[in-house]
Design an enzyme around this catalytic site. Structure first.
Site, PDB file in Angstrom:
ATOM      1  CB  CYS A 122      -0.893  -0.040   1.237  1.00  0.00           C
ATOM      2  SG  CYS A 122      -1.350   1.560   1.878  1.00  0.00           S
ATOM      3  CD  GLU A 123       0.218   5.192  -4.222  1.00  0.00           C
ATOM      4  OE1 GLU A 123       0.989   4.670  -5.048  1.00  0.00           O
ATOM      5  OE2 GLU A 123      -0.539   6.137  -4.500  1.00  0.00           O
ATOM      6  CG  HIS A 124      -2.459   5.699   0.739  1.00  0.00           C
ATOM      7  ND1 HIS A 124      -3.656   5.153   0.326  1.00  0.00           N
ATOM      8  CD2 HIS A 124      -2.122   6.617  -0.203  1.00  0.00           C
ATOM      9  CE1 HIS A 124      -4.028   5.731  -0.804  1.00  0.00           C
ATOM     10  NE2 HIS A 124      -3.110   6.607  -1.151  1.00  0.00           N
ATOM     11  CG  HIS A 125      -1.015   3.121   5.762  1.00  0.00           C
ATOM     12  ND1 HIS A 125      -2.144   3.061   4.969  1.00  0.00           N
ATOM     13  CD2 HIS A 125      -1.303   3.969   6.779  1.00  0.00           C
ATOM     14  CE1 HIS A 125      -3.080   3.836   5.487  1.00  0.00           C
ATOM     15  NE2 HIS A 125      -2.604   4.404   6.575  1.00  0.00           N
ATOM     16  CD  GLN A 163      -7.644  -4.354  -4.228  1.00  0.00           C
ATOM     17  OE1 GLN A 163      -7.395  -4.311  -3.019  1.00  0.00           O
ATOM     18  NE2 GLN A 163      -8.615  -5.097  -4.730  1.00  0.00           N
ATOM     19  CG  HIS A 191      -5.831  -3.055   1.358  1.00  0.00           C
ATOM     20  ND1 HIS A 191      -5.265  -2.054   0.608  1.00  0.00           N
ATOM     21  CD2 HIS A 191      -6.556  -3.797   0.492  1.00  0.00           C
ATOM     22  CE1 HIS A 191      -5.636  -2.173  -0.654  1.00  0.00           C
ATOM     23  NE2 HIS A 191      -6.431  -3.217  -0.750  1.00  0.00           N
ATOM     24  CB  CYS A 193      -2.719  -0.045   5.868  1.00  0.00           C
ATOM     25  SG  CYS A 193      -3.748  -0.073   4.397  1.00  0.00           S
TER      26      CYS A 193
END
Ligand SMILES: [Zn+2]
Length: 227
Positions: A122-125, A163, A191, A193
């Site tokens: 996940c590119e956010h976390h 995703q 996910h 996260c």
């Protein structure tokens, strides 16, 4: 390591990318689906050094003792994992070699591959997305080795991702290589996260689907894929 240095002398910073990789990249850029990338001009070894140094800083900031046997190699280990493994798909020189061949056998029925293992980040976390993909296409003039589809999924999974974008990238890559709109993909994933932090929901999964051509326009084709 010597072999790597010999293959890519220092003046040759970015290894050549294949014609297939170039076409796929151009198609993604054209549709606004490319991962937000900048060319920072760093070689593989320079990226490794910088990431290792940054993780040395992070681990020390957390108050961990990097003199400990168990921790001392962690920054190098993470740097190698980022550059050569879980984010290798940021480097188009690593795009899989895809032997697309003419459809001489005139295969016209849907080709479907289910349960393709998918592990992304996940590119956010920067934590794991763990799931599976189902991919189908209806051969037109070209067909592709089935294992190559798995490799294309893996290439785009090996990036920091959301995703929805991952799903679209695989769709467009296959449409470009197979020269047909008739491609479909669905990804179902957990996910971490969501599972390991935040709402701590350990059972939810996320499903994303991208449909092209007949999969979008023909209800029975779509139903056959989604069944
Ligand atoms: Zn996340």
């Amino acid at each position: 390591m010597d072999a790597v240095v010999a293959t890519y002398p220092s003046q040759h910073r970015s290894p050549a990318i294949s014609e297939d990789a170039r076409r796929v990249r151009d198609a993604l850029v054209e549709r606004g689906l490319e991962t937000p990338l900048i060319d920072n001009g760093l070689s593989r070894d320079e990226k490794f050094e910088r990431i290792s140094a940054a993780f040395t800083d992070i681990t020390r900031t957390l108050g961990l003792n990097l003199a400990d046997d168990s921790l001392c190699d962690t920054p190098d280990r993470i740097a190698k994992m980022y550059v050569d493994e879980i984010f290798a798909g940021l480097d188009y020189s690593k795009f899989p070699k895809v032997a697309v061949i003419d459809n001489k056998m005139q295969v016209e029925e849907m080709v479907l591959i289910d349960d393709i293992d998918l592990v992304s980040t996940c590119e956010h976390h920067f934590v794991t997305i763990d799931g599976s993909a189902r991919v189908a296409y209806i051969p037109g003039s070209r067909i592709i080795g089935l294992s190559k589809i798995n490799r294309i999924v893996r290439f785009f999974a090996q990036r920091p991702q959301v995703q929805e974008r991952l799903t679209q990238q695989v769709l467009v890559a296959l449409q470009t290589l197979l020269e047909t709109e008739d491609v479909a993909i669905t990804i179902n994933a957990t996910h971490y996260c969501v599972k390991s932090r935040g709402v701590m929901d350990s059972n939810s999964t996320t499903r994303t689907t991208a449909l092209g051509g007949a999969f979008k326009n023909d209800a029975s084709t779509r139903a056959e894929f989604l069944r």
